[in-house]
Scaffold this active site. Structure first.
Site, PDB file in Angstrom:
ATOM      1  N   HIS A  28       0.840  -1.191   0.000  1.00  0.00           N
ATOM      2  CA  HIS A  28       0.000   0.000   0.000  1.00  0.00           C
ATOM      3  C   HIS A  28       0.879   1.247   0.000  1.00  0.00           C
ATOM      4  O   HIS A  28       2.099   1.176   0.185  1.00  0.00           O
ATOM      5  CB  HIS A  28      -0.922   0.036   1.228  1.00  0.00           C
ATOM      6  CG  HIS A  28      -2.112  -0.857   1.109  1.00  0.00           C
ATOM      7  ND1 HIS A  28      -2.077  -2.183   1.458  1.00  0.00           N
ATOM      8  CD2 HIS A  28      -3.374  -0.620   0.663  1.00  0.00           C
ATOM      9  CE1 HIS A  28      -3.262  -2.730   1.242  1.00  0.00           C
ATOM     10  NE2 HIS A  28      -4.069  -1.810   0.765  1.00  0.00           N
ATOM     11  N   LYS A  53      -0.584   4.886   4.574  1.00  0.00           N
ATOM     12  CA  LYS A  53      -1.441   3.942   5.297  1.00  0.00           C
ATOM     13  C   LYS A  53      -0.844   3.661   6.667  1.00  0.00           C
ATOM     14  O   LYS A  53       0.322   3.287   6.784  1.00  0.00           O
ATOM     15  CB  LYS A  53      -1.608   2.646   4.502  1.00  0.00           C
ATOM     16  CG  LYS A  53      -2.624   1.693   5.123  1.00  0.00           C
ATOM     17  CD  LYS A  53      -3.045   0.607   4.155  1.00  0.00           C
ATOM     18  CE  LYS A  53      -4.089  -0.308   4.766  1.00  0.00           C
ATOM     19  NZ  LYS A  53      -5.333   0.408   5.118  1.00  0.00           N
TER      20      LYS A  53
END
Length: 238
Positions: free
Chosen positions: A135, A139
């Site tokens: 990601h 995040k």
């Protein structure tokens, strides 16, 4: 449908764009950079709340929404230890909460493929299973909520695995998850079954946030008028 957005980062802005394109109205935005308030007339006018914030803020946000008897659709991850409390608040039918670790229609199809593959691989103990998720660097939680959902789909259907671990920790009875944070990657999840002679690999790779945001708006449309705790299985009929 009148929507209050709690969290107005990149995801919130994409949700706003898609909601407006589908004929909905954003009546309130609550964020560090916005002037919206849970106690404002604008928030009170909302039919439903869409919440995408941070793990540290999510549960408190849900409570504030419930104080105003607003149904909530949320995709914030990293707070699920408190889910039993949310379920209790919704048990009497007075509150409504739609939650998913991932609102992408493609990811939810991937969840079903993952469960079915685990059922098949339950017969073949020579394959070990692991996962890699990637990601963007913004995040906050690791592994991702999607990765945890995938791991649960494996452990529910593969007798030799009963939990997950975050690499580099390894246990023979656990699904090892490697969590990578790179650039602006929207999300890549890969499940790998590895043996001495070959490996089987399935991957879902998101191209942008739009797939997630579109699923969120569909979930809000589905949730309006319903009660209790809901999820993507309810909406998609899986």
């Amino acid at each position: 449908m009148k929507i209050a957005l709690v969290g107005y980062g990149k995801m919130g802005k994409t949700i706003e764009e898609i909601a407006i394109s589908r004929g909905h109205e954003i009546v309130c935005k609550i964020d560090l950079t916005e002037n919206g308030s849970f106690d404002s007339p604008e928030f009170d006018s909302a039919d439903i709340v869409i919440e995408f914030t941070a793990p540290s803020a999510a549960f408190s946000n849900y409570l504030k929404c419930f104080e105003h008897n607003k149904p909530v659709v949320s995709g914030t991850t990293g707070w699920l230890a408190k889910m039993p409390q949310i379920e209790q608040m919704c048990a009497d039918g007075k509150q409504t909460f739609f939650y998913s670790s991932n609102f992408s229609l493609g990811v939810n199809i991937f969840f079903e493929i993952n469960r079915q593959l685990a059922r098949i691989m339950n017969q073949f103990s020579n394959y070990d299973v692991s996962m890699t998720e990637t990601h963007h660097i913004h995040k906050l939680d690791a592994p991702s909520g999607t990765a945890i959902s995938l791991a649960n789909g494996i452990t529910d259907n593969l007798d030799r695995k009963n939990s997950w671990t975050l690499a580099p920790e390894k246990r023979p009875d656990a699904v090892e998850i490697t969590a990578l944070r790179e650039g602006e990657v929207p999300g890549i999840h890969t499940i790998k079954y590895d043996s001495d002679v070959d490996f089987i690999e399935i991957t879902h790779s998101a191209k942008s946030r739009r797939g997630f945001a579109f699923g969120v708006v569909l979930a809000a449309e589905f949730t309006l008028g319903k009660k209790g705790v809901l999820g993507m299985k309810d909406m998609l009929g899986f």
